[in-house]
Design a protein around this motif. Structure first.
Motif, mmCIF file in Angstrom:
data_model
loop_
_atom_site.group_PDB
_atom_site.id
_atom_site.type_symbol
_atom_site.label_atom_id
_atom_site.label_comp_id
_atom_site.label_asym_id
_atom_site.label_seq_id
_atom_site.Cartn_x
_atom_site.Cartn_y
_atom_site.Cartn_z
ATOM 1 N N GLU A 203 42.213 48.391 41.534
ATOM 2 C CA GLU A 203 41.959 49.244 42.701
ATOM 3 C C GLU A 203 40.717 49.448 42.982
ATOM 4 O O GLU A 203 39.540 49.556 41.938
ATOM 5 C CB GLU A 203 42.856 50.394 42.276
ATOM 6 N N PRO A 204 40.108 49.693 44.117
ATOM 7 C CA PRO A 204 41.078 49.776 45.307
ATOM 8 C C PRO A 204 41.395 48.587 46.054
ATOM 9 O O PRO A 204 42.077 48.556 47.014
ATOM 10 C CB PRO A 204 40.298 50.524 46.229
ATOM 11 N N TYR A 205 40.929 47.193 45.424
ATOM 12 C CA TYR A 205 41.174 46.149 45.994
ATOM 13 C C TYR A 205 42.324 45.638 45.926
ATOM 14 O O TYR A 205 42.859 44.960 46.640
ATOM 15 C CB TYR A 205 40.116 45.005 45.475
ATOM 16 N N GLU A 206 42.864 45.811 44.816
ATOM 17 C CA GLU A 206 44.373 45.272 44.517
ATOM 18 C C GLU A 206 45.218 46.304 43.689
ATOM 19 O O GLU A 206 44.558 46.856 42.756
ATOM 20 C CB GLU A 206 44.587 43.835 43.744
ATOM 21 N N LYS A 207 46.483 46.627 44.211
ATOM 22 C CA LYS A 207 47.293 47.568 43.539
ATOM 23 C C LYS A 207 47.945 46.798 42.356
ATOM 24 O O LYS A 207 48.598 45.747 42.416
ATOM 25 C CB LYS A 207 48.235 48.221 44.492
ATOM 26 N N ASN A 208 48.017 47.669 41.318
ATOM 27 C CA ASN A 208 48.837 47.123 40.098
ATOM 28 C C ASN A 208 48.674 45.986 39.474
ATOM 29 O O ASN A 208 49.571 45.275 39.234
ATOM 30 C CB ASN A 208 50.571 46.885 40.741
ATOM 31 N N HIS A 209 47.368 45.658 39.571
ATOM 32 C CA HIS A 209 46.768 44.638 38.929
ATOM 33 C C HIS A 209 45.780 45.063 37.713
ATOM 34 O O HIS A 209 44.875 45.971 37.993
ATOM 35 C CB HIS A 209 45.999 43.806 39.828
ATOM 36 N N LEU A 210 45.866 44.459 36.467
ATOM 37 C CA LEU A 210 44.892 44.427 35.569
ATOM 38 C C LEU A 210 44.230 43.027 35.415
ATOM 39 O O LEU A 210 45.064 42.017 35.338
ATOM 40 C CB LEU A 210 45.630 44.809 34.447
ATOM 41 N N PHE A 211 42.972 43.016 35.307
ATOM 42 C CA PHE A 211 42.219 41.964 34.926
ATOM 43 C C PHE A 211 41.491 41.972 33.687
ATOM 44 O O PHE A 211 40.897 42.898 32.999
ATOM 45 C CB PHE A 211 41.028 41.856 36.064
ATOM 46 N N LEU A 212 41.579 40.968 32.627
ATOM 47 C CA LEU A 212 41.405 40.762 31.584
ATOM 48 C C LEU A 212 40.356 39.472 31.360
ATOM 49 O O LEU A 212 40.535 38.394 31.945
ATOM 50 C CB LEU A 212 42.606 40.464 30.718
ATOM 51 N N LYS A 213 39.198 39.805 30.752
ATOM 52 C CA LYS A 213 38.612 38.767 30.170
ATOM 53 C C LYS A 213 38.483 38.436 28.946
ATOM 54 O O LYS A 213 38.223 39.444 27.921
ATOM 55 C CB LYS A 213 36.895 39.115 30.756
ATOM 56 N N MET A 214 38.649 37.404 28.327
ATOM 57 C CA MET A 214 39.000 37.165 26.761
ATOM 58 C C MET A 214 38.204 36.001 26.190
ATOM 59 O O MET A 214 37.943 35.210 27.053
ATOM 60 C CB MET A 214 40.600 37.010 26.811
ATOM 61 N N ARG A 215 38.213 36.062 25.001
ATOM 62 C CA ARG A 215 37.558 34.974 24.114
ATOM 63 C C ARG A 215 38.755 34.402 23.391
ATOM 64 O O ARG A 215 39.423 34.808 22.601
ATOM 65 C CB ARG A 215 36.308 35.494 23.326
ATOM 66 N N TYR A 216 38.589 32.961 23.315
ATOM 67 C CA TYR A 216 39.914 32.355 22.801
ATOM 68 C C TYR A 216 39.550 32.174 21.383
ATOM 69 O O TYR A 216 38.563 31.737 20.693
ATOM 70 C CB TYR A 216 39.992 30.887 23.244
ATOM 71 N N LYS A 217 40.471 32.653 20.603
ATOM 72 C CA LYS A 217 40.280 32.747 19.029
ATOM 73 C C LYS A 217 40.539 31.529 18.046
ATOM 74 O O LYS A 217 39.910 31.349 17.046
ATOM 75 C CB LYS A 217 40.927 33.725 18.214
ATOM 76 N N GLN A 218 41.218 30.498 18.773
ATOM 77 C CA GLN A 218 41.654 29.464 18.077
ATOM 78 C C GLN A 218 40.540 28.357 17.834
ATOM 79 O O GLN A 218 39.798 28.247 18.685
ATOM 80 C CB GLN A 218 42.941 28.875 18.597
#
Length: 218
Positions: A203-218
Protein backbone atom coordinates in the motif's frame (compact mmCIF):
# COMPACT_ATOMS: atom_id res chain seq x y z
CA UNK A 1 19.55 11.52 -11.44
CA UNK A 2 20.62 9.61 -8.34
CA UNK A 3 21.39 5.88 -8.43
CA UNK A 4 19.61 4.52 -5.37
CA UNK A 5 20.04 0.80 -6.08
CA UNK A 6 21.95 -1.21 -8.65
CA UNK A 7 20.77 0.24 -11.96
CA UNK A 8 17.67 1.81 -10.38
CA UNK A 9 17.59 5.59 -10.21
CA UNK A 10 15.58 8.19 -8.30
CA UNK A 11 14.61 11.72 -9.12
CA UNK A 12 11.94 13.81 -7.37
CA UNK A 13 10.37 10.78 -5.66
CA UNK A 14 10.15 8.79 -8.88
CA UNK A 15 12.15 5.75 -9.88
CA UNK A 16 13.72 5.04 -13.26
CA UNK A 17 15.69 2.43 -15.15
CA UNK A 18 18.11 3.18 -17.99
CA UNK A 19 16.32 2.43 -21.24
CA UNK A 20 17.82 -0.59 -23.02
CA UNK A 21 15.75 0.24 -26.13
CA UNK A 22 16.37 3.97 -26.50
CA UNK A 23 13.42 6.03 -27.71
CA UNK A 24 10.90 3.28 -27.12
CA UNK A 25 8.19 3.09 -24.46
CA UNK A 26 6.70 -0.21 -23.29
CA UNK A 27 3.47 0.77 -21.50
CA UNK A 28 3.15 4.54 -21.95
CA UNK A 29 5.70 5.43 -19.29
CA UNK A 30 7.54 8.76 -19.20
CA UNK A 31 10.97 8.96 -20.82
CA UNK A 32 13.60 11.25 -19.33
CA UNK A 33 16.96 12.18 -20.88
CA UNK A 34 19.86 13.44 -18.79
CA UNK A 35 23.48 13.82 -19.85
CA UNK A 36 22.82 11.92 -23.06
CA UNK A 37 21.28 8.93 -21.30
CA UNK A 38 17.62 7.97 -21.47
CA UNK A 39 15.64 6.65 -18.53
CA UNK A 40 12.17 5.11 -18.21
CA UNK A 41 9.87 5.98 -15.33
CA UNK A 42 9.02 2.82 -13.41
CA UNK A 43 5.38 3.25 -12.39
CA UNK A 44 4.76 1.58 -9.00
CA UNK A 45 1.02 1.39 -9.62
CA UNK A 46 1.72 -0.86 -12.61
CA UNK A 47 4.40 -3.08 -11.08
CA UNK A 48 4.65 -4.98 -7.78
CA UNK A 49 8.44 -4.87 -7.94
CA UNK A 50 8.33 -1.14 -8.66
CA UNK A 51 6.02 -0.65 -5.69
CA UNK A 52 8.46 -2.59 -3.51
CA UNK A 53 11.34 -0.34 -4.61
CA UNK A 54 9.27 2.74 -3.79
CA UNK A 55 8.63 1.24 -0.33
CA UNK A 56 12.37 0.88 0.28
CA UNK A 57 13.14 -2.68 -0.83
CA UNK A 58 16.52 -3.15 -2.50
CA UNK A 59 15.72 -5.92 -4.98
CA UNK A 60 19.37 -6.98 -5.11
CA UNK A 61 19.33 -7.65 -8.85
CA UNK A 62 22.72 -7.07 -10.48
CA UNK A 63 23.53 -6.01 -14.04
CA UNK A 64 24.70 -9.49 -15.06
CA UNK A 65 22.17 -11.65 -13.19
CA UNK A 66 20.04 -14.35 -14.74
CA UNK A 67 16.41 -14.09 -13.62
CA UNK A 68 13.51 -16.54 -13.74
CA UNK A 69 10.34 -14.45 -13.85
CA UNK A 70 7.09 -16.28 -13.06
CA UNK A 71 3.89 -14.54 -14.13
CA UNK A 72 5.44 -12.29 -16.74
CA UNK A 73 2.12 -11.15 -18.28
CA UNK A 74 2.63 -8.62 -21.09
CA UNK A 75 6.06 -7.58 -19.85
CA UNK A 76 5.62 -4.32 -17.94
CA UNK A 77 7.92 -5.26 -15.05
CA UNK A 78 9.98 -7.59 -17.22
CA UNK A 79 10.97 -4.58 -19.32
CA UNK A 80 12.41 -2.80 -16.28
CA UNK A 81 14.25 -5.95 -15.22
CA UNK A 82 15.60 -6.05 -18.78
CA UNK A 83 16.94 -2.52 -18.30
CA UNK A 84 18.62 -3.55 -15.03
CA UNK A 85 20.23 -6.79 -16.25
CA UNK A 86 21.54 -5.46 -19.55
CA UNK A 87 24.45 -7.92 -19.29
CA UNK A 88 22.26 -10.70 -17.88
CA UNK A 89 19.17 -12.59 -19.00
CA UNK A 90 15.49 -13.09 -18.11
CA UNK A 91 13.47 -16.27 -18.56
CA UNK A 92 9.93 -14.90 -18.57
CA UNK A 93 7.21 -17.51 -17.96
CA UNK A 94 3.58 -16.71 -18.78
CA UNK A 95 0.62 -19.08 -18.85
CA UNK A 96 -1.78 -17.16 -21.13
CA UNK A 97 -1.19 -17.61 -24.84
CA UNK A 98 -3.10 -14.36 -25.44
CA UNK A 99 -1.20 -12.19 -22.97
CA UNK A 100 2.20 -13.54 -23.99
CA UNK A 101 1.89 -12.02 -27.47
CA UNK A 102 2.94 -8.60 -26.15
CA UNK A 103 5.77 -10.20 -24.21
CA UNK A 104 7.01 -11.82 -27.42
CA UNK A 105 6.91 -8.43 -29.16
CA UNK A 106 8.98 -6.99 -26.30
CA UNK A 107 11.51 -9.83 -26.53
CA UNK A 108 11.94 -9.21 -30.25
CA UNK A 109 13.32 -5.76 -29.37
CA UNK A 110 15.35 -6.84 -26.34
CA UNK A 111 17.82 -9.68 -26.70
CA UNK A 112 18.01 -10.47 -22.97
CA UNK A 113 14.42 -11.75 -22.66
CA UNK A 114 13.23 -15.28 -23.48
CA UNK A 115 9.42 -15.52 -23.38
CA UNK A 116 8.24 -18.96 -22.27
CA UNK A 117 4.65 -20.09 -22.65
CA UNK A 118 4.23 -22.42 -19.71
CA UNK A 119 2.50 -23.32 -16.48
CA UNK A 120 4.62 -22.30 -13.49
CA UNK A 121 3.10 -25.21 -11.57
CA UNK A 122 4.96 -27.53 -13.95
CA UNK A 123 8.55 -26.27 -14.16
CA UNK A 124 9.65 -29.59 -15.60
CA UNK A 125 7.89 -28.57 -18.83
CA UNK A 126 10.27 -25.66 -19.44
CA UNK A 127 13.43 -26.75 -17.60
CA UNK A 128 15.21 -27.45 -20.89
CA UNK A 129 14.68 -23.82 -21.88
CA UNK A 130 16.36 -22.47 -18.74
CA UNK A 131 20.11 -22.72 -19.17
CA UNK A 132 21.50 -23.75 -15.80
CA UNK A 133 20.75 -22.20 -12.42
CA UNK A 134 19.54 -18.62 -12.06
CA UNK A 135 20.56 -15.89 -9.61
CA UNK A 136 17.03 -14.61 -8.95
CA UNK A 137 13.52 -16.04 -8.98
CA UNK A 138 10.71 -13.47 -9.05
CA UNK A 139 7.04 -14.40 -8.82
CA UNK A 140 3.85 -12.41 -9.32
CA UNK A 141 1.11 -15.02 -9.68
CA UNK A 142 -2.36 -14.58 -8.21
CA UNK A 143 -3.17 -18.18 -7.35
CA UNK A 144 -4.12 -19.97 -4.14
CA UNK A 145 -0.94 -22.06 -4.25
CA UNK A 146 1.48 -19.15 -4.70
CA UNK A 147 4.05 -20.39 -2.14
CA UNK A 148 4.05 -23.94 -3.47
CA UNK A 149 4.62 -22.71 -7.04
CA UNK A 150 7.48 -20.51 -5.86
CA UNK A 151 9.20 -23.27 -3.88
CA UNK A 152 8.89 -25.78 -6.70
CA UNK A 153 10.64 -23.42 -9.14
CA UNK A 154 13.29 -22.33 -6.64
CA UNK A 155 14.21 -25.94 -5.88
CA UNK A 156 14.66 -26.65 -9.58
CA UNK A 157 16.33 -23.47 -10.80
CA UNK A 158 17.68 -21.17 -8.06
CA UNK A 159 21.36 -21.12 -7.11
CA UNK A 160 22.33 -21.71 -3.46
CA UNK A 161 22.17 -18.33 -1.68
CA UNK A 162 20.22 -16.94 -4.63
CA UNK A 163 17.58 -14.24 -4.24
CA UNK A 164 13.86 -14.97 -4.07
CA UNK A 165 11.37 -12.17 -4.68
CA UNK A 166 7.64 -12.75 -4.37
CA UNK A 167 4.51 -10.57 -4.36
CA UNK A 168 1.87 -12.36 -2.29
CA UNK A 169 -1.77 -11.47 -2.90
CA UNK A 170 -3.80 -12.40 0.18
CA UNK A 171 -7.21 -12.51 -1.49
CA UNK A 172 -5.99 -14.93 -4.13
CA UNK A 173 -5.07 -17.41 -1.41
CA UNK A 174 -8.22 -17.04 0.70
CA UNK A 175 -11.16 -14.68 1.03
CA UNK A 176 -12.28 -16.10 4.36
CA UNK A 177 -9.11 -15.86 6.47
CA UNK A 178 -7.65 -12.70 7.97
CA UNK A 179 -4.99 -11.12 5.79
CA UNK A 180 -2.36 -11.24 8.53
CA UNK A 181 -3.00 -14.95 9.08
CA UNK A 182 -2.60 -15.67 5.38
CA UNK A 183 0.74 -13.89 5.23
CA UNK A 184 2.02 -15.68 8.32
CA UNK A 185 1.10 -19.05 6.85
CA UNK A 186 2.81 -18.23 3.56
CA UNK A 187 5.96 -17.07 5.34
CA UNK A 188 5.99 -20.25 7.41
CA UNK A 189 5.99 -22.32 4.20
CA UNK A 190 8.65 -20.24 2.48
CA UNK A 191 11.05 -20.15 5.43
CA UNK A 192 11.48 -23.90 5.13
CA UNK A 193 13.85 -23.06 2.25
CA UNK A 194 14.39 -19.29 2.50
CA UNK A 195 15.61 -16.67 4.94
CA UNK A 196 13.46 -13.54 4.79
CA UNK A 197 15.65 -10.45 4.40
CA UNK A 198 12.97 -7.80 3.85
CA UNK A 199 9.18 -7.64 3.90
CA UNK A 200 6.90 -4.77 2.94
CA UNK A 201 3.20 -4.23 2.42
CA UNK A 202 2.67 -2.54 -0.95
CA UNK A 203 0.00 0.00 0.00
CA UNK A 204 -0.81 2.55 -1.33
CA UNK A 205 0.28 1.13 -4.71
CA UNK A 206 -1.28 -2.32 -4.31
CA UNK A 207 -3.87 -3.47 -1.77
CA UNK A 208 -3.62 -6.77 0.13
CA UNK A 209 -0.11 -7.48 -1.14
CA UNK A 210 3.00 -8.45 0.83
CA UNK A 211 6.37 -8.33 -0.91
CA UNK A 212 9.19 -10.55 0.34
CA UNK A 213 12.89 -10.46 -0.48
CA UNK A 214 14.55 -13.69 0.58
CA UNK A 215 17.82 -15.62 0.46
CA UNK A 216 17.76 -19.28 -0.60
CA UNK A 217 19.20 -21.40 2.18
CA UNK A 218 19.77 -24.65 0.33
Amino acid sequence: MQESQTKIYRKQNKIYTKNADSGEKVYGEQLLTEEGKQYRNWQPSRSKAGAAVMKGVNLGISHDDEVLYLGAASGTTVSHFSDIVQEGFIYAVEYSDTVIKKLVELAEKRENIAPILGDARKPEEYEEMVQGEVDVVFQDISQSDQPEIFLKNAEKFLKPNGIGLIAIKAHSISTSKEESKIFEEVKEKLTQKFEIKKEKMLEPYEKNHLFLKMRYKQ
